[in-house]
Enzyme design. Structure first.
Site, PDB file in Angstrom:
ATOM      1  N   ILE A 128      40.777  38.826  29.887  1.00 11.47           N
ATOM      2  CA  ILE A 128      41.058  38.735  31.323  1.00 11.47           C
ATOM      3  C   ILE A 128      41.612  37.357  31.683  1.00 11.47           C
ATOM      4  CG2 ILE A 128      39.306  40.449  31.956  1.00 11.47           C
ATOM      5  CD1 ILE A 128      37.638  38.032  33.099  1.00 11.47           C
ATOM      6  N   ASP A 129      41.460  36.381  30.796  1.00 15.03           N
ATOM      7  CA  ASP A 129      41.931  35.018  31.103  1.00 15.03           C
ATOM      8  C   ASP A 129      43.458  34.934  31.134  1.00 15.03           C
ATOM      9  OD1 ASP A 129      39.241  34.533  30.939  1.00 15.03           O
ATOM     10  OD2 ASP A 129      39.324  33.494  29.021  1.00 15.03           O
ATOM     11  N   ARG A 156      35.693  38.798  52.784  1.00 19.70           N
ATOM     12  CA  ARG A 156      36.413  38.492  54.026  1.00 19.70           C
ATOM     13  C   ARG A 156      35.766  39.213  55.220  1.00 19.70           C
ATOM     14  NH1 ARG A 156      41.277  36.481  55.072  1.00 19.70           N
ATOM     15  NH2 ARG A 156      42.005  36.646  52.936  1.00 19.70           N
ATOM     16  N   ARG A 164      32.093  30.691  58.715  1.00 15.16           N
ATOM     17  CA  ARG A 164      31.665  30.138  57.423  1.00 15.16           C
ATOM     18  C   ARG A 164      32.846  29.905  56.485  1.00 15.16           C
ATOM     19  NH1 ARG A 164      26.478  33.985  55.940  1.00 15.16           N
ATOM     20  NH2 ARG A 164      24.922  32.703  56.970  1.00 15.16           N
ATOM     21  N   MET A 171      36.495  33.732  36.913  1.00 15.01           N
ATOM     22  CA  MET A 171      36.461  33.375  35.489  1.00 15.01           C
ATOM     23  C   MET A 171      37.851  32.891  35.067  1.00 15.01           C
ATOM     24  SD  MET A 171      34.219  36.067  33.315  1.00 15.01           S
ATOM     25  CE  MET A 171      32.447  35.873  33.167  1.00 15.01           C
ATOM     26  N   GLY A 187      45.442  35.985  50.167  1.00 14.89           N
ATOM     27  CA  GLY A 187      45.687  35.139  51.341  1.00 14.89           C
ATOM     28  C   GLY A 187      44.579  34.139  51.618  1.00 14.89           C
TER      29      GLY A 187
HETATM   30  O1  F6P Z   1      37.168  35.078  27.712  1.00 16.58           O
HETATM   31  C1  F6P Z   1      36.788  35.887  28.752  1.00 16.58           C
HETATM   32  C2  F6P Z   1      35.672  35.264  29.558  1.00 16.58           C
HETATM   33  O2  F6P Z   1      35.251  36.223  30.482  1.00 16.58           O
HETATM   34  C3  F6P Z   1      36.000  33.933  30.223  1.00 16.58           C
HETATM   35  O3  F6P Z   1      36.725  34.076  31.407  1.00 16.58           O
HETATM   36  C4  F6P Z   1      34.628  33.359  30.426  1.00 16.58           C
HETATM   37  O4  F6P Z   1      34.683  31.946  30.513  1.00 16.58           O
HETATM   38  C5  F6P Z   1      33.893  33.816  29.211  1.00 16.58           C
HETATM   39  O5  F6P Z   1      34.577  34.958  28.720  1.00 16.58           O
HETATM   40  C6  F6P Z   1      32.455  34.185  29.429  1.00 16.58           C
HETATM   41  O6  F6P Z   1      31.898  34.466  28.193  1.00 16.58           O
HETATM   42  P1  F6P Z   1      30.514  35.200  27.979  1.00 16.58           P
HETATM   43  O7  F6P Z   1      30.685  36.648  28.304  1.00 16.58           O
HETATM   44  O8  F6P Z   1      30.231  34.979  26.554  1.00 16.58           O
HETATM   45  O9  F6P Z   1      29.531  34.565  28.909  1.00 16.58           O
END
Ligand code: F6P
Length: 319
Positions: A128-129, A156, A164, A171, A187
Site C-alpha cells: 500500500i506504500d 469530516r 475542531r 501509513m 480536500g
Molecule cells: O508496508 C506496509 C505497511 O503497512 C507500512 O505502511 C507500515 O509502516 C507497515 O507496513 C506496518 O507494518 P506492520 O503491519 O508490521 O505493523
C-alpha cells in the site's frame, strides 16, 4: 510433463492478493503448469509449508482482502543458511518458477536468493506504500486509498459538526504517497509528508485568518513517516491556532477491506504478465506498470534504484 510453479505473499498484506491467487491458479492450469501455494511468505519456503493448489482453494476469495495463503516478514530468510533450505524445499517439489507478491524488503530478499541460487522468479509489486522504484502502481494501493477516503469523509462529518482540527495519520512507511493523494482527493487543509520540508509557522497566520473568516474545522493529513508525532501537530493547532484538536491514526484498517475493481483487474493483469514472462524465460524480473502499460524490469534495477515520489504530484502541494 507439467511444470511446477509456486506463489507466495511477503511483507504487509494488501487487498488484491486474493484475486491474484485466483488468477494464478486458473492461468497456471490453462498453461499446463501445476500451481503450488507457499504459506506464510518466505517462512513457508523455509519450513516446507508448500502445497499443491486447485480451483477449490481459490473459490469465493476474489472479494476478500488479505491473503488466503498468509504473509510474513521473515527474519530467518535474511540468513544464507535458511535460503539454502528454501532452495532445497523448492527442488524437492521440482518447483522451477516462483512468483513473489511483496514490497521493497521482500524484493531485496528475493534478489539475494536469486544471486545465490539462480531461481527463476517474477516479482509483483504489492504494497500500500506505493514506494517501489520503476512502477507507478503497486497492487493494493487503490483499495487503501479508498479506505482512507471513506475514513476522511466520515471524519469530516463529525469535524464539521464541531469546531475542531482533525489530524489524520496515514501509513506509508517513509513514503508520502498515500497522504498526498488522500489530501488532494479529500480536500484537506494541510498535508505533511516526509518528501517535503515544512515549517508549521508558515501556516499560522493563514489558518488564524480563516477562523476569523468563519472556518469551523480543519483536516490535516499527515504521513506516518514525517519526523513529528501527530500529537505534536494537534498541540500546535490547539496552542497556535486556538482550536480544539483530535488525532486519528488510521493504522491497519488501510490494509484491509474488499479489493476495489481496479485492484482486482490489476491483480489479474500482474499475474498474467508474470506467468507469460516466466514461460518466455524472463526469469529475474519485476512486473512494472507505467503510463506505457506493463513492462518487465530486472530486479537488480528495481531494488538498486531509490524510489522517488511522482514529481508532478509533489508540484500540486508545493504550489
Ligand atoms: O508496508 C506496509 C505497511 O503497512 C507500512 O505502511 C507500515 O509502516 C507497515 O507496513 C506496518 O507494518 P506492520 O503491519 O508490521 O505493523
Amino acid at each position: 510433463m507439467k511444470k511446477n510453479i509456486a506463489i507466495l505473499c511477503s511483507g504487509g498484506d494488501v487487498s488484491g492478493m486474493n484475486p491474484a491467487l485466483k488468477q494464478f491458479v486458473e492461468y497456471s492450469l490453462q498453461n499446463n503448469l501445476t500451481p503450488y501455494f507457499v504459506y506464510d511468505g518466505y517462512e513457508g519456503l523455509i519450513d516446507n509449508n508448500i502445497k499443491k493448489a486447485s480451483y477449490c482453494d481459490v473459490a469465493g476469495i476474489i472479494n476478500r482482502g488479505g491473503t488466503k495463503i498468509g504473509s510474513a516478514r521473515s527474519k530467518r530468510f535474511m540468513q544464507a543458511k535458511y535460503r539454502v533450505i528454501a532452495k532445497e524445499n523448492l527442488d524437492k517439489l521440482q518447483i522451477i518458477m516462483l512468483i513473489v507478491l511483496g514490497g521493497d524488503g521482500s524484493f531485496k530478499g528475493l534478489h539475494t536468493f536469486y544471486k545465490e541460487h539462480k531461481i527463476r522468479f517474477c516479482g509483483i509489486p504489492s504494497t500500500i506504500d506505493n514506494d517501489i522504484s520503476g512502477t507507478e502502481y503497486c497492487l493494493g494501493v487503490d483499495t487503501a486509498l479508498n479506505m482512507i477516503k471513506f475514513s476522511i469523509d466520515s471524519i469530516r462529518d463529525t469535524a464539521s459538526s464541531f469546531k475542531r482540527a482533525f489530524i489524520i495519520e496515514t501509513m506509508g512507511n517513509k513514503c508520502g504517497y498515500l497522504a498526498l493523494v488522500s489530501h488532494l482527493t479529500s480536500g484537506s487543509e494541510l498535508c505533511l509528508i516526509p518528501e517535503i520540508d515544512y515549517n508549521l509557522n508558515d501556516y499560522e497566520q493563514k489558518f488564524r485568518q480563516e477562523i476569523q473568516n468563519g472556518r469551523r474545522y480543519f483536516i490535516a493529513v499527515v504521513a506516518e513517516g514525517i519526523d513529528q508525532d501527530s500529537q505534536e501537530i494537534a498541540e500546535w493547532f490547539e496552542e497556535k491556532i486556538g482550536i480544539e484538536s483530535r488525532v486519528n491514526v488510521l493504522g491497519h484498517l488501510q490494509r484491509g477491506g474488499n479489493p476495489t475493481v481496479k485492484d482486482r483487474l490489476m491483480a489479474y493483469k500482474f499475474i498474467t504478465y508474470a506467468i507469460d514472462g516466466l514461460i518466455q524465460n524472463r526469469n529475474e524480473s519485476v512486473i512494472c506498470y507505467t503510463e506505457n502499460g506493463f513492462n518487465y524490469k530486472t530486479i537488480d534495477t528495481v531494488v538498486n534504484t531509490p524510489y522517488q515520489l511522482d514529481s508532478e504530484l509533489i508540484k500540486f502541494i508545493s504550489s
